[in-house]
Design a protein around this motif. Structure first.
Motif, short mmCIF file in Angstrom:
data_model
loop_
_atom_site.label_atom_id
_atom_site.label_comp_id
_atom_site.label_asym_id
_atom_site.label_seq_id
_atom_site.Cartn_x
_atom_site.Cartn_y
_atom_site.Cartn_z
N ASP A 87 0.81 -1.22 0.00
CA ASP A 87 0.00 0.00 0.00
C ASP A 87 0.85 1.27 0.00
N GLU A 88 1.79 1.36 0.93
CA GLU A 88 2.59 2.58 1.05
C GLU A 88 3.43 2.81 -0.20
N TYR A 89 3.96 1.73 -0.76
CA TYR A 89 4.75 1.86 -1.98
C TYR A 89 3.88 2.38 -3.13
N VAL A 90 2.68 1.82 -3.26
CA VAL A 90 1.78 2.24 -4.33
C VAL A 90 1.42 3.72 -4.17
N TYR A 91 1.16 4.14 -2.95
CA TYR A 91 0.85 5.53 -2.63
C TYR A 91 1.94 6.46 -3.17
N ASN A 92 3.18 6.16 -2.85
CA ASN A 92 4.28 7.04 -3.25
C ASN A 92 4.58 6.94 -4.74
N ALA A 93 4.43 5.75 -5.32
CA ALA A 93 4.65 5.62 -6.75
C ALA A 93 3.63 6.46 -7.52
N LEU A 94 2.39 6.47 -7.05
CA LEU A 94 1.35 7.30 -7.65
C LEU A 94 1.72 8.77 -7.54
N LYS A 95 2.20 9.16 -6.38
CA LYS A 95 2.58 10.56 -6.17
C LYS A 95 3.69 10.99 -7.11
N TYR A 96 4.61 10.10 -7.39
CA TYR A 96 5.75 10.47 -8.21
C TYR A 96 5.53 10.28 -9.71
N GLY A 97 4.36 9.79 -10.10
CA GLY A 97 4.03 9.81 -11.52
C GLY A 97 3.99 8.50 -12.27
N ALA A 98 3.90 7.36 -11.58
CA ALA A 98 3.74 6.09 -12.29
C ALA A 98 2.41 6.08 -13.03
N SER A 99 2.36 5.39 -14.15
CA SER A 99 1.16 5.39 -14.99
C SER A 99 0.33 4.12 -14.86
N GLY A 100 0.91 3.07 -14.28
CA GLY A 100 0.18 1.82 -14.18
C GLY A 100 0.56 1.05 -12.93
N TYR A 101 -0.37 0.23 -12.44
CA TYR A 101 -0.16 -0.57 -11.24
C TYR A 101 -0.75 -1.95 -11.49
N LEU A 102 0.11 -2.92 -11.62
CA LEU A 102 -0.35 -4.27 -11.94
C LEU A 102 0.15 -5.26 -10.90
N LEU A 103 -0.70 -6.22 -10.58
CA LEU A 103 -0.27 -7.28 -9.67
C LEU A 103 0.67 -8.24 -10.37
N LYS A 104 1.70 -8.65 -9.67
CA LYS A 104 2.56 -9.70 -10.21
C LYS A 104 1.70 -10.95 -10.40
N GLY A 105 1.93 -11.64 -11.48
CA GLY A 105 1.12 -12.81 -11.78
C GLY A 105 -0.02 -12.51 -12.74
N ILE A 106 -0.10 -11.27 -13.21
CA ILE A 106 -1.13 -10.91 -14.19
C ILE A 106 -0.97 -11.76 -15.44
N ALA A 107 -2.07 -12.10 -16.08
CA ALA A 107 -2.01 -12.87 -17.33
C ALA A 107 -1.21 -12.08 -18.37
N LEU A 108 -0.41 -12.79 -19.14
CA LEU A 108 0.49 -12.13 -20.08
C LEU A 108 -0.26 -11.31 -21.13
N GLU A 109 -1.41 -11.79 -21.57
CA GLU A 109 -2.18 -11.02 -22.55
C GLU A 109 -2.72 -9.73 -21.93
N GLU A 110 -3.05 -9.79 -20.64
CA GLU A 110 -3.49 -8.58 -19.94
C GLU A 110 -2.34 -7.60 -19.81
N LEU A 111 -1.15 -8.11 -19.56
CA LEU A 111 0.03 -7.25 -19.48
C LEU A 111 0.27 -6.56 -20.82
N CYS A 112 0.14 -7.30 -21.89
CA CYS A 112 0.30 -6.75 -23.23
C CYS A 112 -0.68 -5.60 -23.46
N SER A 113 -1.92 -5.81 -23.09
CA SER A 113 -2.95 -4.78 -23.23
C SER A 113 -2.63 -3.57 -22.36
#
Length: 218
Positions: A87-113
């Motif tokens: 949670d805390e990492y995601v909070y700060n990554a959002l603040k600093y300008g990350a554009s996407g947040y994906l769970l590890k283990g996401i389906a590869l086709e979803e990652l492609c999209s």
């Protein structure tokens, strides 16, 4: 062709992602690395369009790495690879300008999209962590994080631009905004570019935060 840098401290994940993404003609892997300092070194040699970045890495974690990258290379889009317990990492990554947040283990086709979505200028949040990000987003917008947009700058926005700002604040995509306001998606993108320039904001994420802040203050 979308140029991608892969950063993850687990070699198996790095190599698996590299192998799979390289099988797609639309992707070019500029490098792989296992820590944040390696990310910075790699960028100096070849600037990618997208970085797939593990949020927990040695030497320099994904959050601080995101901050440094966006300061010097604002055009690079960063997709954070995260877990439910970050949670805390995601909070700060959002603040600093990350554009996407994906769970590890996401389906590869979803990652492609997701890569294509972020490359196109939109944010991408895995549905499984959307509630976490939404909670943190409103926390930032309400108290924890303010954006330096003065009234003079916001006064330069036209009525149509304000409509688009409000839609972004609701979390609407370019397609949804275009349908609601009867514009083409290209027109919406052009409006967003003009709005960001007027407000001196870095990206859509900052605009969304500012839109919510403005709503709360009005």
């Amino acid at each position: 062709m979308i140029k991608i840098l892969i950063a993850d401290d687990q070699q198996l994940i790095r190599e698996s992602l590299k192998l799979w993404l390289e099988s797609k003609q639309e992707f070019l892997i500029t490098g792989t690395t296992g820590d944040g300092l390696g990310v910075l070194d790699s960028i100096r040699q070849s600037v990618p369009d997208i970085i797939l970045m593990d949020i927990r890495m040695p030497k320099l974690d994904g959050v601080q790495c995101t901050k440094l990258i966006k300061q010097k290379y604002p055009e690079i889009r960063i997709i954070i690879l995260t877990t439910f317990n970050d949670d805390e990492y995601v909070y700060n990554a959002l603040k600093y300008g990350a554009s996407g947040y994906l769970l590890k283990g996401i389906a590869l086709e979803e990652l492609c999209s997701a890569i294509k979505t972020v490359y196109g200028g939109q944010a991408m949040i895995n549905p499984d962590i959307a509630s976490i990000v939404l909670k943190l987003f409103y926390k930032m917008a309400n108290k924890e994080f303010s954006l330096p947009v003065n009234r003079e700058k916001s006064g330069e926005l036209t009525a149509t631009e304000w409509k688009i700002v409000r839609e972004v604040g609701k979390g609407e995509s370019n397609r949804e905004i275009s349908q609601r306001l009867n514009f083409s998606e290209g027109t919406v993108r052009n409006y967003l570019s003009t709005i960001l320039d007027k407000l001196d904001l870095r990206d859509r994420t900052q605009l969304a935060i500012w839109a919510v802040q403005t709503s709360l203050e009005s």
